[in-house]
Design an enzyme around this catalytic site. Sequence first.
Site, PDB file in Angstrom:
ATOM      1  N   LYS A 141      36.799 -76.770  16.864  1.00  9.80           N
ATOM      2  CA  LYS A 141      37.778 -75.919  16.180  1.00  9.80           C
ATOM      3  C   LYS A 141      38.147 -74.749  17.090  1.00  9.80           C
ATOM      4  CE  LYS A 141      38.391 -73.466  11.780  1.00  9.80           C
ATOM      5  NZ  LYS A 141      37.749 -73.089  10.502  1.00  9.80           N
ATOM      6  N   SER A 158      40.412 -74.559   6.330  1.00  8.86           N
ATOM      7  CA  SER A 158      41.126 -74.230   7.535  1.00  8.86           C
ATOM      8  C   SER A 158      40.886 -75.163   8.713  1.00  8.86           C
ATOM      9  CB  SER A 158      40.734 -72.806   7.953  1.00  8.86           C
ATOM     10  OG  SER A 158      39.381 -72.754   8.346  1.00  8.86           O
ATOM     11  N   SER A 209      36.165 -74.517   4.257  1.00 13.23           N
ATOM     12  CA  SER A 209      37.016 -74.893   5.400  1.00 13.23           C
ATOM     13  C   SER A 209      36.547 -76.104   6.205  1.00 13.23           C
ATOM     14  CB  SER A 209      37.163 -73.709   6.359  1.00 13.23           C
ATOM     15  OG  SER A 209      38.110 -72.801   5.845  1.00 13.23           O
TER      16      SER A 209
END
Lengths: 480, 103
Positions: free
Chosen positions: A78, A153, A177
């Site tokens: 990420k 996210s 997330s």
Amino acid sequence: MNLDKLSAKKCIDLIKSKEVSVTEVTNFFINRSKKINNKINSLITVCEKEATERAKYIDKNFEAFKDKKLLGVPISIKDAINTKDILTTAGSKILNNFLPPKNAFVVDKLLDEGAIITSKSNCDEFAMGSSNETSQFGPCLNPWDLSKVPGGSSGGSAASVASSQNLLSIGSDTGGSIRQPASLCGVVGLKPTYGTVSRNGLIAFGSSLDQIGPFSKNVEDCELLYNTIKGYDSDDSTSFKNFNEVENTEIKNLKIGICDELTGEGISDDVRNYFENSINELKKIGAKVENVSVPYIKESLPVYYLTAPSEASSNLNRYDGIKYGLSDNKHQSSWEVIKNTRSNFGEEVKRRILLGTFALSSGYYDEYYGKAQKVRGMIVHSFKEVFKKYDILISPTSPITAFDLGSMIDDPLTMYQNDICTMPANIAGIPAISIPCGISKGLPVGLQIMGPHFSDLKIINIAKEFENYTELNILEAMSI
Amino acid sequence: MNTDNNNLNIENLAELAKINLSTEELEKYKDQIKNIIDHFSSLKNIETEGFNLNYWEIDDKKVVELENLRTDEIKNSFINKEIFQNAPENENGFFKIRKILDR
């Protein structure tokens, strides 16, 4: 060879037995990203040069690497997690030129164990969002249906694993997330117990809630990745040095609670049908399943949206256009440089900074932030009491399946409801995993399993047994 | 909780948060943040009289040793080059900034 259908475990076995080289595997997945990423925008950076050089190095020094846990496995990270000298943006324009001087703790662990970092995955700006639409590098699309969001996210992480551009990914989970995008993309996602995986090198959002964790195609790979990244880190003051894992229990000996507050109003029929199927499967295996109420858990939404923005308003104060990151420095005074630089935050980030600044401001602190922390304590206590009677709690991961791009982005309060089932685990610091439990109208549905502190391996094992029993492999239906 | 939000001073919050906001942004955020805070007014009704700090404790039988404070020791840190590699402007080993005070 059809490497994209492999699990990480299978891929490692093939490399170990020299049926395929690390370079071949790396090239295969980088080429796949070059084709697929144009369609779904799941990756902000493809690390072709670094990945191929590392792959060559491992092939050349094979003897030294052959017993490594993640030998040659392509993994995406990420973009809110630091990678030394590789662009790390957190999905924000504010960091559009940021080259971290050092790797995150988990990234060093992955490299030590022979993994190949092939890409940095797209995410909501500073991890604030549930749809990956707040990314200032454009939204990521759901590989199951390009008109839908992948969740957020860590949407890019989930979408890149689902579309087999990499076999594993590392995300972060502050209110859901990891688990919510895992659910919406049909992959496995784990939020570990707070403190078992170091946050050192994770770009901070809500520090008392943030947790790094794995994405994978199946539960076995999730276990492999979790065991690789967990461990004490002296540079993270909330990292546990020693703890005893909760012992494993077979499903037939389990007492499972269905969390009343997370299964009522607001759960769509698509999700409810598959959730009820899962309950029946667990009963068939022999588990004792009962409905249970977790007092105060309904207050998780206000507690979360007072706590996380408060912490964010403090954490994001560091972006001043002076030390690193974007700088609007054409102004005459430093204050103007700071204020104009910070006006480049995206809409959702600004909203949360303002909300957090309000909750912490003089005259309102006790009433908002202070009250939220007390109620947070009541929620932690409720979970502890419930886990005295039940081994695990289950709920849907997300109340709905993947939704249309643009359908909620202008309505923050509705968007915030997407994490209603996942936020309680962050608030209490307990582990929770999302695993696929069906496909409804072409879109994946996820089942969430929550356990008490340090039951990470226990819930992983339960998920594995459930996965083996149901023989669900929904990614076979993925056609991108 | 919702009565005193009517005079929510968004300009002041933006100033505290050190963010320049346009007039349109100020208007939009004022409504949205008021809405969000009103929505969270449910917290007001939660009785927290019995709240006890022990609620936060994790079962101590499971945590063998939680080392929150490490001993002081000299460790390698970043070198200047690494610190400044991302700085917009630097000079002679310092971050370079615009003036802070008017003479």
